[in-house]
Design a protein around this motif. Structure first.
Motif, PDB file in Angstrom:
ATOM      1  N   GLU A  52       7.193  -1.219  37.572  1.00  0.00           N
ATOM      2  CA  GLU A  52       8.104  -1.982  36.727  1.00  0.00           C
ATOM      3  C   GLU A  52       8.393  -1.114  35.527  1.00  0.00           C
ATOM      4  O   GLU A  52       7.507  -0.827  34.719  1.00  0.00           O
ATOM      5  CB  GLU A  52       7.493  -3.317  36.309  1.00  0.00           C
ATOM      6  CG  GLU A  52       7.433  -4.304  37.449  1.00  0.00           C
ATOM      7  CD  GLU A  52       7.037  -5.693  37.007  1.00  0.00           C
ATOM      8  OE1 GLU A  52       6.724  -5.899  35.804  1.00  0.00           O
ATOM      9  OE2 GLU A  52       7.036  -6.588  37.859  1.00  0.00           O
ATOM     10  N   SER A  53       9.631  -0.681  35.413  1.00  0.00           N
ATOM     11  CA  SER A  53      10.006   0.251  34.356  1.00  0.00           C
ATOM     12  C   SER A  53      10.469  -0.464  33.096  1.00  0.00           C
ATOM     13  O   SER A  53      11.194  -1.455  33.158  1.00  0.00           O
ATOM     14  CB  SER A  53      11.143   1.165  34.837  1.00  0.00           C
ATOM     15  OG  SER A  53      11.540   2.028  33.796  1.00  0.00           O
ATOM     16  N   ARG A  69      12.883  -0.301  29.745  1.00  0.00           N
ATOM     17  CA  ARG A  69      14.232   0.240  29.569  1.00  0.00           C
ATOM     18  C   ARG A  69      14.141   1.701  29.125  1.00  0.00           C
ATOM     19  O   ARG A  69      14.932   2.532  29.552  1.00  0.00           O
ATOM     20  CB  ARG A  69      15.009  -0.595  28.564  1.00  0.00           C
ATOM     21  CG  ARG A  69      15.280  -1.995  29.095  1.00  0.00           C
ATOM     22  CD  ARG A  69      16.136  -2.852  28.208  1.00  0.00           C
ATOM     23  NE  ARG A  69      16.053  -2.519  26.799  1.00  0.00           N
ATOM     24  CZ  ARG A  69      16.676  -3.152  25.835  1.00  0.00           C
ATOM     25  NH1 ARG A  69      17.440  -4.155  26.124  1.00  0.00           N
ATOM     26  NH2 ARG A  69      16.542  -2.810  24.589  1.00  0.00           N
ATOM     27  N   GLU A  87      13.414   3.933  32.296  1.00  0.00           N
ATOM     28  CA  GLU A  87      14.187   3.764  33.531  1.00  0.00           C
ATOM     29  C   GLU A  87      14.935   5.031  33.937  1.00  0.00           C
ATOM     30  O   GLU A  87      14.925   5.421  35.118  1.00  0.00           O
ATOM     31  CB  GLU A  87      15.160   2.590  33.420  1.00  0.00           C
ATOM     32  CG  GLU A  87      15.831   2.285  34.742  1.00  0.00           C
ATOM     33  CD  GLU A  87      16.675   1.033  34.720  1.00  0.00           C
ATOM     34  OE1 GLU A  87      17.448   0.870  35.682  1.00  0.00           O
ATOM     35  OE2 GLU A  87      16.575   0.232  33.772  1.00  0.00           O
ATOM     36  N   TYR A 118      12.523   7.517  35.617  1.00  0.00           N
ATOM     37  CA  TYR A 118      12.174   7.169  36.990  1.00  0.00           C
ATOM     38  C   TYR A 118      13.356   7.373  37.940  1.00  0.00           C
ATOM     39  O   TYR A 118      13.172   7.861  39.055  1.00  0.00           O
ATOM     40  CB  TYR A 118      11.638   5.734  37.075  1.00  0.00           C
ATOM     41  CG  TYR A 118      10.281   5.600  36.434  1.00  0.00           C
ATOM     42  CD1 TYR A 118       9.196   6.347  36.892  1.00  0.00           C
ATOM     43  CD2 TYR A 118      10.072   4.748  35.363  1.00  0.00           C
ATOM     44  CE1 TYR A 118       7.944   6.237  36.302  1.00  0.00           C
ATOM     45  CE2 TYR A 118       8.822   4.629  34.767  1.00  0.00           C
ATOM     46  CZ  TYR A 118       7.769   5.377  35.243  1.00  0.00           C
ATOM     47  OH  TYR A 118       6.530   5.272  34.661  1.00  0.00           O
ATOM     48  N   ARG A 119      14.552   7.042  37.519  1.00  0.00           N
ATOM     49  CA  ARG A 119      15.724   7.268  38.361  1.00  0.00           C
ATOM     50  C   ARG A 119      15.877   8.768  38.681  1.00  0.00           C
ATOM     51  O   ARG A 119      16.192   9.115  39.823  1.00  0.00           O
ATOM     52  CB  ARG A 119      16.997   6.742  37.692  1.00  0.00           C
ATOM     53  CG  ARG A 119      17.120   5.233  37.743  1.00  0.00           C
ATOM     54  CD  ARG A 119      18.414   4.794  37.022  1.00  0.00           C
ATOM     55  NE  ARG A 119      18.558   3.369  37.002  1.00  0.00           N
ATOM     56  CZ  ARG A 119      19.208   2.663  37.912  1.00  0.00           C
ATOM     57  NH1 ARG A 119      19.778   3.250  38.939  1.00  0.00           N
ATOM     58  NH2 ARG A 119      19.313   1.359  37.789  1.00  0.00           N
ATOM     59  N   PRO A 151      16.186   0.713  41.647  1.00  0.00           N
ATOM     60  CA  PRO A 151      15.886  -0.701  41.389  1.00  0.00           C
ATOM     61  C   PRO A 151      15.497  -1.405  42.676  1.00  0.00           C
ATOM     62  O   PRO A 151      16.050  -1.149  43.746  1.00  0.00           O
ATOM     63  CB  PRO A 151      17.196  -1.238  40.818  1.00  0.00           C
ATOM     64  CG  PRO A 151      17.816  -0.039  40.167  1.00  0.00           C
ATOM     65  CD  PRO A 151      17.482   1.107  41.093  1.00  0.00           C
ATOM     66  N   GLN A 198      12.301  -3.478  34.818  1.00  0.00           N
ATOM     67  CA  GLN A 198      13.089  -3.328  36.035  1.00  0.00           C
ATOM     68  C   GLN A 198      12.158  -2.925  37.172  1.00  0.00           C
ATOM     69  O   GLN A 198      11.624  -1.808  37.158  1.00  0.00           O
ATOM     70  CB  GLN A 198      14.163  -2.247  35.844  1.00  0.00           C
ATOM     71  CG  GLN A 198      14.912  -1.901  37.120  1.00  0.00           C
ATOM     72  CD  GLN A 198      15.700  -3.062  37.681  1.00  0.00           C
ATOM     73  OE1 GLN A 198      16.606  -3.575  37.048  1.00  0.00           O
ATOM     74  NE2 GLN A 198      15.337  -3.508  38.885  1.00  0.00           N
ATOM     75  N   MET A 216      11.121  -1.184  40.382  1.00  0.00           N
ATOM     76  CA  MET A 216      11.676  -0.002  41.034  1.00  0.00           C
ATOM     77  C   MET A 216      10.758   0.430  42.159  1.00  0.00           C
ATOM     78  O   MET A 216       9.575   0.089  42.176  1.00  0.00           O
ATOM     79  CB  MET A 216      11.860   1.135  40.026  1.00  0.00           C
ATOM     80  CG  MET A 216      12.769   0.770  38.862  1.00  0.00           C
ATOM     81  SD  MET A 216      13.069   2.135  37.713  1.00  0.00           S
ATOM     82  CE  MET A 216      14.460   2.901  38.581  1.00  0.00           C
TER      83      MET A 216
END
Length: 162
Positions: free
Chosen positions: A127-128, A130, A133, A136-137, A143, A156, A158
């Motif tokens: 769970e990222s 903000r 995020e 991680y992307r 997501p 979020q 993920m």
């Protein structure tokens, strides 16, 4: 366990046990307080709620839990990054402000993913915040579910298929 390795800056990433809980707690608290303003907006109530369970005692228990694996990134004797995988979930991955954008988080994440593959996991969930995020992307996480909210924070979910 994965052997110690180094990121380009010479920061070894090593497996850690519950004896590293105090240092890990310090890393997490410093990172959340100083690096995650996008999430907490310097709101004392949000920070208090976020950090309430980030104690050395809890960290020691989490590190010792069945299916858990943890790593520390070190500069000399000082921990500058920490990651904790609980079964198939990356529950913590933090670096102190002075270690940001220097490959520490990437190296910790690589150790988590290597370990996950070694123990037969097909994916890693997290769970990222903000704040994290985009990080991680960049490393292949996408997501995986609706945004969660708690105590003024957003997370979020993920996942990365390994």
């Amino acid at each position: 366990m994965i052997a110690a390795s180094a990121v380009p800056e010479g920061t070894p990433i090593i497996p850690v046990g519950p004896d590293a809980a105090q240092a890990a707690c310090s890393v997490i608290r410093e990172s959340v307080t100083h690096c995650c303003a996008l999430d907490h907006g310097h709101d004392p109530a949000i920070l208090t709620a976020w950090l309430a369970n980030k104690t050395p005692e809890n960290l020691a228990a989490w590190i010792s839990a069945p299916g858990a694996a943890a790593w520390g990134a070190y500069r000399g004797d000082t921990m500058v990054g920490f990651a904790l995988l609980a079964r198939a979930t990356l529950v913590l991955c933090y670096a102190v402000p002075e270690a940001l954008h220097q490959g520490v988080g990437r190296a910790l994440l690589q150790h988590v993913e290597t370990h996950a593959r070694k123990v037969g996991l097909s994916a890693v969930d997290l769970e990222s915040t903000r704040t994290a995020e985009r990080f991680y992307r960049r490393h292949g996480y996408v997501p995986h579910g609706a945004v969660q909210t708690w105590a003024g924070l957003q997370a979020q979910p993920m996942r990365k298929v390994l």
